[in-house]
Design a protein around this motif. Structure first.
Motif, PDB file in Angstrom:
ATOM      1  N   ALA A   1       5.381   1.887  -4.175  1.00 37.41           N
ATOM      2  CA  ALA A   1       4.237   0.977  -4.175  1.00 37.41           C
ATOM      3  C   ALA A   1       4.039   0.354  -5.552  1.00 37.41           C
ATOM      4  O   ALA A   1       3.762  -0.852  -5.673  1.00 37.41           O
ATOM      5  CB  ALA A   1       2.975   1.729  -3.741  1.00 37.41           C
TER       6      ALA A   1
ATOM      7  N   ASP B   1      12.070  12.297   8.291  1.00 41.38           N
ATOM      8  CA  ASP B   1      11.572  13.131   9.384  1.00 41.38           C
ATOM      9  C   ASP B   1      12.241  14.500   9.410  1.00 41.38           C
ATOM     10  O   ASP B   1      11.696  15.448   9.969  1.00 41.38           O
ATOM     11  CB  ASP B   1      11.791  12.408  10.723  1.00 41.38           C
ATOM     12  CG  ASP B   1      13.254  12.059  10.961  1.00 41.38           C
ATOM     13  OD1 ASP B   1      13.818  11.336  10.121  1.00 41.38           O
ATOM     14  OD2 ASP B   1      13.822  12.501  11.972  1.00 41.38           O
TER      15      ASP B   1
ATOM     16  N   ALA C   1       5.633   4.215   1.919  1.00 39.88           N
ATOM     17  CA  ALA C   1       6.221   5.388   2.562  1.00 39.88           C
ATOM     18  C   ALA C   1       7.070   4.973   3.765  1.00 39.88           C
ATOM     19  O   ALA C   1       8.163   5.519   3.992  1.00 39.88           O
ATOM     20  CB  ALA C   1       5.120   6.357   2.988  1.00 39.88           C
ATOM     21  N   ALA C   2       6.584   4.013   4.539  1.00 43.73           N
ATOM     22  CA  ALA C   2       7.305   3.566   5.732  1.00 43.73           C
ATOM     23  C   ALA C   2       8.588   2.819   5.382  1.00 43.73           C
ATOM     24  O   ALA C   2       9.517   2.753   6.198  1.00 43.73           O
ATOM     25  CB  ALA C   2       6.403   2.680   6.578  1.00 43.73           C
TER      26      ALA C   2
ATOM     27  N   THR D   1       0.846  -1.191   0.000  1.00 44.39           N
ATOM     28  CA  THR D   1       0.000   0.000   0.000  1.00 44.39           C
ATOM     29  C   THR D   1       0.882   1.243   0.000  1.00 44.39           C
ATOM     30  O   THR D   1       2.093   1.176   0.227  1.00 44.39           O
ATOM     31  CB  THR D   1      -0.897   0.039   1.240  1.00 44.39           C
ATOM     32  OG1 THR D   1      -0.059   0.180   2.412  1.00 44.39           O
ATOM     33  CG2 THR D   1      -1.724  -1.235   1.362  1.00 44.39           C
ATOM     34  N   GLY D   2       0.274   2.396  -0.242  1.00 44.54           N
ATOM     35  CA  GLY D   2       1.026   3.638  -0.192  1.00 44.54           C
ATOM     36  C   GLY D   2       1.641   3.879   1.168  1.00 44.54           C
ATOM     37  O   GLY D   2       2.772   4.364   1.274  1.00 44.54           O
ATOM     38  N   GLU D   3       0.900   3.549   2.228  1.00 47.52           N
ATOM     39  CA  GLU D   3       1.410   3.743   3.585  1.00 47.52           C
ATOM     40  C   GLU D   3       2.600   2.826   3.853  1.00 47.52           C
ATOM     41  O   GLU D   3       3.604   3.233   4.461  1.00 47.52           O
ATOM     42  CB  GLU D   3       0.308   3.492   4.613  1.00 47.52           C
ATOM     43  CG  GLU D   3      -0.809   4.519   4.601  1.00 47.52           C
ATOM     44  CD  GLU D   3      -1.782   4.338   3.436  1.00 47.52           C
ATOM     45  OE1 GLU D   3      -1.742   3.276   2.767  1.00 47.52           O
ATOM     46  OE2 GLU D   3      -2.578   5.268   3.188  1.00 47.52           O
ATOM     47  N   GLU D   4       2.493   1.578   3.419  1.00 48.73           N
ATOM     48  CA  GLU D   4       3.603   0.639   3.594  1.00 48.73           C
ATOM     49  C   GLU D   4       4.826   1.092   2.803  1.00 48.73           C
ATOM     50  O   GLU D   4       5.966   1.002   3.274  1.00 48.73           O
ATOM     51  CB  GLU D   4       3.179  -0.758   3.155  1.00 48.73           C
ATOM     52  CG  GLU D   4       2.151  -1.401   4.063  1.00 48.73           C
ATOM     53  CD  GLU D   4       1.534  -2.658   3.468  1.00 48.73           C
ATOM     54  OE1 GLU D   4       1.048  -3.504   4.253  1.00 48.73           O
ATOM     55  OE2 GLU D   4       1.533  -2.801   2.223  1.00 48.73           O
TER      56      GLU D   4
ATOM     57  N   ALA E   1       6.452   7.599  -2.548  1.00 50.57           N
ATOM     58  CA  ALA E   1       5.630   6.493  -2.052  1.00 50.57           C
ATOM     59  C   ALA E   1       4.836   5.852  -3.189  1.00 50.57           C
ATOM     60  O   ALA E   1       4.695   4.617  -3.243  1.00 50.57           O
ATOM     61  CB  ALA E   1       4.694   6.976  -0.951  1.00 50.57           C
ATOM     62  N   ASP E   2       4.304   6.668  -4.100  1.00 47.01           N
ATOM     63  CA  ASP E   2       3.592   6.127  -5.268  1.00 47.01           C
ATOM     64  C   ASP E   2       4.503   5.196  -6.063  1.00 47.01           C
ATOM     65  O   ASP E   2       4.090   4.104  -6.480  1.00 47.01           O
ATOM     66  CB  ASP E   2       3.132   7.255  -6.198  1.00 47.01           C
ATOM     67  CG  ASP E   2       2.068   8.155  -5.622  1.00 47.01           C
ATOM     68  OD1 ASP E   2       1.328   7.704  -4.723  1.00 47.01           O
ATOM     69  OD2 ASP E   2       1.968   9.315  -6.076  1.00 47.01           O
TER      70      ASP E   2
ATOM     71  N   ASP F   1       9.512  14.215   4.427  1.00 47.07           N
ATOM     72  CA  ASP F   1       9.458  13.196   3.370  1.00 47.07           C
ATOM     73  C   ASP F   1       9.603  13.790   1.975  1.00 47.07           C
ATOM     74  O   ASP F   1       9.006  13.300   1.000  1.00 47.07           O
ATOM     75  CB  ASP F   1       8.179  12.363   3.475  1.00 47.07           C
ATOM     76  CG  ASP F   1       8.164  11.498   4.725  1.00 47.07           C
ATOM     77  OD1 ASP F   1       9.208  10.896   5.040  1.00 47.07           O
ATOM     78  OD2 ASP F   1       7.118  11.442   5.398  1.00 47.07           O
TER      79      ASP F   1
ATOM     80  N   THR G   1       4.674  10.496  -6.563  1.00 45.86           N
ATOM     81  CA  THR G   1       5.502  10.738  -5.391  1.00 45.86           C
ATOM     82  C   THR G   1       6.412   9.538  -5.118  1.00 45.86           C
ATOM     83  O   THR G   1       6.203   8.445  -5.669  1.00 45.86           O
ATOM     84  CB  THR G   1       4.629  10.982  -4.153  1.00 45.86           C
ATOM     85  OG1 THR G   1       3.972   9.742  -3.808  1.00 45.86           O
ATOM     86  CG2 THR G   1       3.597  12.076  -4.398  1.00 45.86           C
TER      87      THR G   1
END
Length: 277
Positions: A220, A184, A140-141, A135-138, A216-217, A188, A214
């Motif tokens: 993913a 941080d 990004a992390a 996912t996008g959240e995964e 993250a995009d 980002d 982005t």
């Protein structure tokens, strides 16, 4: 946190930057450091040999990435100057680890080209394994941090065929550094100025907020078909202002100095030198 890979008398070493000093972490490069189970703790707690930052011999921020992915046509300004339509998916190509240069290394002007061009880019490095269909959240992390890259391109070779590889994967052609900055510290990389100068003249100036896809995009999307591993390097694309899009076209010559800057991260300053067989 800022991390870098330096050259020492005993080989390369990953270091943590503490103001004007750099502390060795015990890993041979940043990619190897990121492969540790808890690299943040390992880096923060390292107490190895100390170096003055001003005297560092900077290697590429990662020297042993298993994969290098690049995105073409990702800044809206660059897509417009090249006369393309906005893409629905990232345009991808690859590089190999031997393309990488340090942030102060010379760029050799190959004798096989007279169309050596610049491409200022935001790069990011994967810090944890990103399995398929993230996912996008995964995604990004999983990004360890961000760096500065110049995707030096041989336009005459790039455009020999519809596939760009031969113009983009020239050995020792891609400065990457000077260090990796964790997200941080720079939000980002959501809205940073990106700039490239040739002999002090600004050729490219944009902001990462102009990116169509982005970081993250992109991560993913890549995870849809391959697992990303710690140390993998991704280039996010270049803004408008490349030499090939100018009228008349402008290309790099031996003796010129290229300065590639991303706000909050740092700069690569590289001199173009003549190829000597």
């Amino acid at each position: 946190m800022k991390l870098a890979t330096i050259r020492t008398a005993d080989g390369t070493a990953a270091v943590r930057l503490d103001g004007d000093t750099a502390v060795e972490t015990g890993a041979p490069d940043v990619a190897a450091l990121l492969r540790l189970p808890d690299w943040r703790t390992a880096a923060a707690g390292a107490h190895g040999p100390v170096h003055e930052v001003a005297a560092l011999d900077l290697a590429p921020v990662v020297t042993t990435p298993a994969k290098i992915f690049c995105v073409g046509h990702n800044y809206r300004t660059h897509i417009a100057e090249m006369g393309r339509e906005m893409p629905s998916y990232p345009a991808l190509f690859g590089k190999f680890a031997n393309v990488l240069l340090g942030a102060r290394d010379d760029i050799v002007h190959p004798g096989e080209t007279d169309q050596l061009d610049w491409e200022a880019e935001l790069g990011f490095v994967i810090g944890s394994r990103l399995r398929r269909r993230a996912t996008g959240e995964e995604a990004a992390a999983a990004i360890a941090g961000y760096t500065v890259v110049n995707d030096i391109s041989l336009r005459d070779w790039q455009w020999r065929t519809p596939q760009w590889l031969q113009g983009k994967a020239w050995e020792a052609s891609t400065p990457a550094g000077p260090w990796l900055v964790t997200g941080d510290e720079i939000d980002d990389a959501a809205d940073l100025e990106l700039r490239l100068e040739v002999d002090g003249t600004v050729m490219q100036r944009s902001r990462t907020s102009d990116l169509l896809f982005t970081p993250a995009d992109i991560a993913a999307y890549l995870s849809t078909f391959t697992t990303l591993e710690p140390g993998d390097l991704v280039l996010t694309g270049t803004p408008g202002g490349v030499g090939a899009a100018r009228e008349p076209k402008v290309f790099l010559k031996p003796g010129q100095t290229v300065r590639t800057v991303v706000e909050g991260i740092g700069e690569c300053v590289n001199t173009v030198v003549e190829d000597k067989p």
